[in-house]
Design a protein around this motif. Structure first.
Motif, PDB file in Angstrom:
ATOM      1  N   ALA A   1      -0.372   2.257  -4.408  1.00 26.92           N
ATOM      2  CA  ALA A   1      -1.719   2.694  -4.015  1.00 26.92           C
ATOM      3  C   ALA A   1      -2.395   3.511  -5.113  1.00 26.92           C
ATOM      4  CB  ALA A   1      -1.667   3.499  -2.726  1.00 26.92           C
ATOM      5  N   THR A   2      -1.595   4.301  -5.842  1.00 22.65           N
ATOM      6  CA  THR A   2      -2.219   5.147  -6.854  1.00 22.65           C
ATOM      7  C   THR A   2      -2.484   4.392  -8.160  1.00 22.65           C
ATOM      8  OG1 THR A   2      -0.027   5.967  -7.400  1.00 22.65           O
ATOM      9  CG2 THR A   2      -1.375   7.367  -6.007  1.00 22.65           C
TER      10      THR A   2
ATOM     11  N   SER B   1       4.304  -2.260   3.693  1.00 22.45           N
ATOM     12  CA  SER B   1       4.948  -1.021   3.244  1.00 22.45           C
ATOM     13  C   SER B   1       5.706  -1.286   1.960  1.00 22.45           C
ATOM     14  CB  SER B   1       5.931  -0.520   4.290  1.00 22.45           C
ATOM     15  OG  SER B   1       5.267  -0.283   5.488  1.00 22.45           O
TER      16      SER B   1
ATOM     17  N   THR C   1      -1.753  -5.558   4.498  1.00 19.74           N
ATOM     18  CA  THR C   1      -1.028  -4.612   3.654  1.00 19.74           C
ATOM     19  C   THR C   1       0.425  -4.570   4.112  1.00 19.74           C
ATOM     20  OG1 THR C   1      -1.753  -2.879   5.141  1.00 19.74           O
ATOM     21  CG2 THR C   1      -2.946  -3.093   3.060  1.00 19.74           C
TER      22      THR C   1
ATOM     23  N   SER D   1       0.839  -1.210   0.000  1.00 17.32           N
ATOM     24  CA  SER D   1       0.000   0.000   0.000  1.00 17.32           C
ATOM     25  C   SER D   1       0.872   1.257   0.000  1.00 17.32           C
ATOM     26  CB  SER D   1      -0.942  -0.003   1.199  1.00 17.32           C
ATOM     27  OG  SER D   1      -0.221   0.168   2.390  1.00 17.32           O
ATOM     28  N   GLY D   2       2.098   1.118  -0.472  1.00 21.91           N
ATOM     29  CA  GLY D   2       2.969   2.282  -0.627  1.00 21.91           C
ATOM     30  C   GLY D   2       2.368   3.246  -1.634  1.00 21.91           C
ATOM     31  N   THR D   3       2.845   4.492  -1.640  1.00 17.15           N
ATOM     32  CA  THR D   3       2.178   5.504  -2.470  1.00 17.15           C
ATOM     33  C   THR D   3       2.102   5.110  -3.937  1.00 17.15           C
ATOM     34  OG1 THR D   3       4.263   6.663  -2.318  1.00 17.15           O
ATOM     35  CG2 THR D   3       2.404   7.647  -1.187  1.00 17.15           C
TER      36      THR D   3
ATOM     37  N   ILE E   1      -7.587  -5.138  -3.332  1.00 17.84           N
ATOM     38  CA  ILE E   1      -7.972  -5.588  -1.988  1.00 17.84           C
ATOM     39  C   ILE E   1      -9.448  -6.018  -1.989  1.00 17.84           C
ATOM     40  CG2 ILE E   1      -8.376  -4.860   0.412  1.00 17.84           C
ATOM     41  CD1 ILE E   1      -5.909  -3.090   0.198  1.00 17.84           C
TER      42      ILE E   1
ATOM     43  N   THR F   1      -4.154  -0.579  -5.720  1.00 21.23           N
ATOM     44  CA  THR F   1      -4.181  -1.408  -4.522  1.00 21.23           C
ATOM     45  C   THR F   1      -5.592  -1.586  -3.946  1.00 21.23           C
ATOM     46  OG1 THR F   1      -1.932  -0.812  -3.941  1.00 21.23           O
ATOM     47  CG2 THR F   1      -3.303  -1.632  -2.161  1.00 21.23           C
ATOM     48  N   ARG F   2      -6.325  -0.464  -3.812  1.00 23.09           N
ATOM     49  CA  ARG F   2      -7.629  -0.566  -3.147  1.00 23.09           C
ATOM     50  C   ARG F   2      -8.589  -1.483  -3.902  1.00 23.09           C
ATOM     51  NH1 ARG F   2     -10.721   4.482  -1.692  1.00 23.09           N
ATOM     52  NH2 ARG F   2     -10.087   5.165  -3.754  1.00 23.09           N
TER      53      ARG F   2
END
Ligand SMILES: Cc1cc2nc3c(=O)[nH]c(=O)nc-3n(C[C@H](O)[C@H](O)[C@H](O)COP(=O)(O)O)c2cc1C
Ligand code: SF4
Lengths: 147, 411
Positions: free
Chosen positions: A80-81, A113, A111, A75-77, A88, A84-85
Motif C-alpha cells: 500500500a505504501t 491481504s 483487494t 493492499s497490505g501495508t 487500482i 497500490t492505490r
C-alpha cells in the motif's frame, strides 16, 4: 476420475469434517455447485441451506464460478505504501470497472491481504498468475494479455 | 534484566525441524517425561500458575488460570486447541516456531492438553500455511512413532489424539469462539460470552484455547520451574516474547527478548536501528489494530498489563518513517478490516465498509466536514457497540492517527 462421491467417502460424516470437505470440493471443481452442495448435505445429514451458510463465509470456498478475468491486488501495508492505490485507479479506468463491484460478470477486481511477497511489491494477481513490482505503466501490458 | 535468555528460539537454526531425533538429542521431550513420571496434573498447573505466564495471542490472560478452569470441570469430554491461525498482518512468529522447532510446540501442546484432561486436541492452522502444514504433519507422525502421542503415551495411562485442522481464509477465526465454530463446520462468527469456552467450548464441552507461542513456553516451565520463569522480564507479565520487527529497520525478522523491553531498545539494540537517510515517525505495536507509538512513548516498557501505556499485543513492531504517506496506510488498514469483518453485527459490518469508503476519498489530506463528522461517529460506534473485540481493534489505529498524529490539523 475423482468424483464428489469419492471425495466424500474419504471423510467420516462428522461435522468437524465439513469444512475440509467443502474446501476439497471447492478447489477441485473451482466452486461448490448446488448439485454438489446437495450431495454434501445428504452425506452429513444437514440441510442445503446449512451447507451454503458455511460455504458462503470463507474466502477459500467459492459458491460461484470465478469470472473470466479475476484480478487481485495486495493492499497490505508494504504494497500500500508503494503504489497500490494508484494502480487500482489505473485498472479501474482502463477496464471501466470499480473495485469490489459485481456489475461486470466477466471481470472482477478485488483487494487481497498480504500474500508474503512483501519485498517484491506491489503485487497483482491475475487468474492466479502473480505479477511482482507492478507499476502504473506495467499494469497496462499485463492487462493487455487478458482483455 | 537477563537479556540473552532463550526459551523458544534456543534451538532455532541448530536442529533440523523435520527430524525428531535432533530435538531429542538436545534434551527434547524431557519435560513430557518429567510430567508423566514425576508430576500430577495439579502440580503441573501449579507450576504454570507460579510462572505467571500469560497468553501470547494478544489478550494476555493468565495461562495457569485458564488451564485450571478447564481441569476442574467435571465433564469427561474436554478439548485443548492450539491457536495457530495467525493472520494479523505483519505477524509471523507462530509460523517461525513451526518452521524452526515444531517438536517444541508439540511437546508443550501435549503437556498442556494432558494437564486439563483433554482426550482430543486440535491445532488450528492458518489456511495459507501450506509449508507449515507439511512440517507439522511430519512432526506429528514422528511424535506418534516415539509414543509421545496416541494411546498409552510412554506406556503410561495417558492417551491423546491430536488433529490438524486447516483454516479456510478468515482472519476472524483467530478469535477463539469463531475458531470453535469453524471446527464445528459453521460460519466462523464469534459467539456470545459467557459462557466462556472454558465452560462450553467445542461441542459445548470445556475447552482451553491457547496461542502457539504460549504453549511453546510450557516445556521450559515444567523443567526449570515456574518461580524461575517469573523472574524473567517484566514482573506483571514475565517471560520472553517473540518480537516481529518490520518496516523502516535495518534487521527485520523475528527475535526473542524479555517482556518489559522498550520500543527504543527493540529498534536500536535488536533491529539495528533505522536505515540511513530515513527519519522515525511512529511505530505500530501489535498488528493492524495496534497502538501507534510516537517519539515520547519510545521508552515505555512493553507488557501485557492493562495499565501499560503500550500493550504488547501480538508483539509485532512496524516502524514507519517520515517518507510514508499516511493515507496509504489508512487505506491499507481500512481495506483489511472491511474484508475481514465477519458481518455478524451491524456497527462493524457497515462501519468498516463506510470507513473504507471515506478513506478512499482522501486525497492529500483533504476531507469534508461531513466525512470528518461521520468518521468520528463510526469510530465511536465501533469502539462501544461492536459484538466482539474486532470492532475495537478497528477503531484503535484510526483514533490514534487522529489524536496522536493529528492528521487533519489543516482541515
Ligand atoms: C479478531 C481477533 C483475532 C484473533 N486472532 C488470533 C490469532 O490469530 N492467534 C491467536 O493465538 N489468538 C488470536 N486471538 C485471541 C484469541 O481469541 C484467544 O484469546 C487466544 O487464542 C488465547 O490464547 P492465549 O491465552 O494463549 O493468548 C484473536 C482475537 C480476536 C478478537
Ligand atoms: S465486531 Fe465485526 S468481527 Fe466482531 S462480530 Fe461484529 S461483525 Fe463480526
Amino acid at each position: 476420475m475423482k468424483t464428489t462421491e469419492k471425495i466424500l467417502l474419504n471423510y467420516d460424516p462428522e461435522k468437524e469434517n465439513l469444512l475440509p470437505v467443502l474446501k476439497e470440493i471447492s478447489s477441485f471443481f473451482g466452486f461448490i455447485s448446488e448439485k454438489n452442495a446437495q450431495k454434501i448435505a445428504d452425506y452429513f445429514s444437514l440441510s442445503l441451506s446449512q451447507i451454503f451458510e458455511t460455504a458462503s463465509f470463507y474466502d477459500f470456498l467459492k459458491v460461484k464460478n470465478s469470472p473470466q478475468i479475476f484480478i487481485k491486488i495486495c493492499s497490505g501495508t508494504v504494497c500500500a505504501t508503494i503504489g497500490t492505490r494508484k494502480i487500482i485507479k489505473e485498472i479501474e479506468n482502463k477496464l471501466k470497472i470499480k473495485i469490489g463491484d459485481d456489475f461486470n460478470p466477466r471481470i472482477k477486481l478485488e483487494t487481497a491481504s498480504c500474500l508474503g511477497h512483501c519485498g517484491e511489491g506491489p503485487i497483482v494477481i491475475v487468474n492466479g498468475q502473480v505479477y511482482k513490482k507492478v507499476t502504473v505503466s506495467s499494469i497496462h501490458e499485463i492487462l493487455e494479455k487478458y482483455v | 534484566m537477563k537479556k540473552n535468555i532463550k526459551i523458544i528460539t534456543k534451538h532455532w537454526g541448530k536442529i533440523n525441524p523435520l527430524r525428531i531425533e535432533e530435538y531429542l538429542k538436545e534434551g527434547g521431550y524431557k519435560a513430557l517425561e518429567k510430567f508423566i513420571f514425576q508430576m500430577r496434573p495439579e502440580e503441573a498447573i501449579q507450576e504454570i500458575e507460579a510462572s505467571n505466564l500469560c497468553g501470547r495471542g494478544g489478550a494476555g490472560f493468565p495461562t495457569g488460570k485458564k488451564l485450571k478452569m478447564v481441569a476442574e470441570r467435571k465433564e469427561k469430554e474436554k478439548y485443548f486447541i492450539c491457536n495457530l491461525d495467525e493472520s494479523e498482518p505483519g505477524t509471523y512468529k507462530d509460523r517461525m516456531i513451526v518452521k524452526n522447532n515444531p517438536q517444541l510446540l508439540l511437546e508443550g501442546l501435549i503437556i498442556s492438553a494432558l494437564t486439563v484432561g483433554a482426550s482430543k486436541a486440535f491445532i488450528y492452522l492458518n489456511g495459507n500455511y501450506e509449508e507449515e502444514k507439511y512440517i507439522l504433519e511430519k512432526a506429528l507422525a514422528q511424535a506418534e512413532k516415539e509414543k509421545f502421542l496416541g494411546e498409552k503415551i510412554l506406556s503410561s495411562g495417558y492417551n491423546l489424539e491430536l488433529k490438524l485442522f486447516f483454516g479456510a481464509g478468515a482472519y476472524i477465526c483467530g478469535e477463539e469462539t469463531a475458531l470453535i465454530n469453524s471446527i464445528e463446520g459453521k460460519r466462523g462468527e464469534p459467539r456470545m460470552r459467557p459462557p466462556y469456552p472454558t465452560e462450553k467450548g467445542l461441542w459445548e464441552k470445556p475447552t482451553a484455547v491457547n496461542n502457539a507461542e504460549t504453549i511453546a513456553n510450557i516445556p521450559w516451565i515444567i523443567l526449570e520451574g515456574g518461580k524461575k520463569f517469573a523472574t524473567i522480564g517484566a514482573e506483571c507479565s514475565p517471560g520472553t516474547k517473540l518480537y516481529i520487527l518490520s518496516g523502516a529497520i535495518n534487521n527485520p525478522g523475528v527475535f526473542e527478548a524479555p517482556t518489559g523491553i522498550t520500543v527504543r531498545q527493540l529498534i536500536k539494540e535488536i533491529g539495528g536501528g533505522i536505515p540511513k537517510g530515513k527519519k522515525f515517525w511512529f511505530a505500530q505495536i501489535g498488528g493492524a489494530s495496534g497502538v501507534l507509538a510516537i517519539g515520547k512513548d519510545l521508552d515505555a516498557e512493553l507488557t501485557f498489563s492493562k495499565n501499560c501505556l503500550i500493550p504488547l499485543g501480538s508483539g509485532s513492531v512496524l516502524v514507519i518513517d517520515k517518507s510514508v504517506e499516511i493515507y496509504d496506510l489508512l487505506f491499507s488498514w481500512s481495506d483489511f478490516f472491511r474484508r475481514e469483518s465477519c458481518g455478524k453485527c451491524l456497527p462493524c459490518r457497515e462501519g468498516t465498509f463506510r470507513l473504507n469508503e471515506i478513506i478512499q476519498r482522501f486525497e492529500d489530506g483533504k476531507i469534508s466536514q461531513r466525512d470528518k463528522k461521520a468518521l468520528g461517529q463510526i469510530l465511536w460506534s465501533l469502539e462501544n457497540t461492536a459484538f466482539c473485540p474486532f470492532g475495537k481493534f478497528v477503531a484503535k489505529p484510526f483514533q490514534d492517527a487522529l489524536e496522536r498524529l493529528d492528521i487533519f490539523k489543516n482541515v
